[in-house]
Design an enzyme around this catalytic site. Structure first.
Site, PDB file in Angstrom:
ATOM      1  N   ASP A   9       0.860  -1.168   0.000  1.00  0.00           N
ATOM      2  CA  ASP A   9       0.000   0.000   0.000  1.00  0.00           C
ATOM      3  C   ASP A   9       0.908   1.233   0.000  1.00  0.00           C
ATOM      4  OD1 ASP A   9      -2.486   1.521   0.419  1.00  0.00           O
ATOM      5  OD2 ASP A   9      -1.678   1.867   2.426  1.00  0.00           O
ATOM      6  N   ASP A  11      -0.223   5.203   0.816  1.00  0.00           N
ATOM      7  CA  ASP A  11      -0.512   6.179   1.876  1.00  0.00           C
ATOM      8  C   ASP A  11      -0.698   5.478   3.218  1.00  0.00           C
ATOM      9  OD1 ASP A  11      -1.083   8.812   0.252  1.00  0.00           O
ATOM     10  OD2 ASP A  11      -2.146   7.218  -0.797  1.00  0.00           O
ATOM     11  N   ASP A 171      -1.681  -0.758   5.910  1.00  0.00           N
ATOM     12  CA  ASP A 171      -1.974  -0.159   7.218  1.00  0.00           C
ATOM     13  C   ASP A 171      -3.472  -0.071   7.520  1.00  0.00           C
ATOM     14  OD1 ASP A 171      -2.699   3.183   6.736  1.00  0.00           O
ATOM     15  OD2 ASP A 171      -2.098   1.905   5.082  1.00  0.00           O
TER      16      ASP A 171
END
Length: 221
Positions: A9, A11, A171
């Site tokens: 991922d 961001d 995240d």
């Protein structure tokens, strides 16, 4: 080596980009004479793509208002794109140890899988000099967004890697759910934009608090 490919991922995993989004959000809200919002609120809303982020900003809440006018939302999204294009990458920074960690994993094919639109993803990666670490990127406007399994399945196909030999690093709940749906192992990072949710509740294979902690997971034999 247990894994033949790693999917990242962007961001909240590699890049702390919330301040760019916060600036663009409040410029958009100001254009429309809506109340500005705090950086903390924006951080909590990140993770489901720009369109959803803007609608949350207009609603002033994580839960998008059922009374939100579609035409207003589209106007706001257009304005946000303009403002974000002007600032993307200007206030972003790599999380601690990301550059070191990616360099240590140079022998493993790596792909970015993000819900961010391609035009912004490429600009952000170029500004932070990250592009060379990755074989390719899969963006939110390329196909169905995470938590769909589609972008992870696409990456596996492109690399000719079976899902059991790939791992996702992210995240948010969307990253974990996408990995589960694609039958890909997942490392959940505790420092990013998790929208206030406990990622352990979604049963990732690994939980890490530091980017360097992923290295022994990816390189285990």
């Amino acid at each position: 080596m247990r894994y033949d490919a790693a999917f990242f991922d962007l961001d909240g995993t590699l890049v702390d980009s919330v301040y760019d989004l916060y600036i663009a959000m409040n410029l958009t809200l100001t254009d429309l004479a809506f109340p500005v919002v705090t950086q903390k609120l924006v951080e909590g809303w990140v993770g489901n793509g720009i369109e959803t982020l803007v609608k949350r900003g207009l609603s002033g809440d994580m839960q998008i208002s059922e009374h939100l006018d579609d035409a207003l939302a589209q106007q706001a999204i257009t304005l946000f794109y303009k403002h974000y294009d002007e600032v993307v990458g200007d206030y972003s920074a790599l999380y601690q140890h990301v550059e070191t960690g990616l360099a240590a994993l140079a022998s493993i094919p790596k792909v970015i899988i993000t819900n961010k639109a391609r035009r912004f993803t490429e600009k952000l990666l170029d500004k932070l000099a990250l592009t060379h670490h990755f074989q390719f990127i899969v963006c939110g406007d390329d196909m169905t967004k995470k938590p769909s399994a589609e972008p992870l399945q696409f990456a596996c196909t492109q690399l000719n890697v079976s899902p059991e030999k790939a791992i996702m690093i992210g995240d948010s709940k969307s990253d974990v759910l996408a990995a589960k749906a694609a039958n890909v192992d997942v490392i959940a990072l505790g420092y990013g934009y998790n929208q206030g949710e406990n990622l352990a509740d979604f049963n990732p294979e690994y939980l890490c608090d530091n980017f360097l902690d992923i290295i022994p997971v990816l390189t285990q034999r």
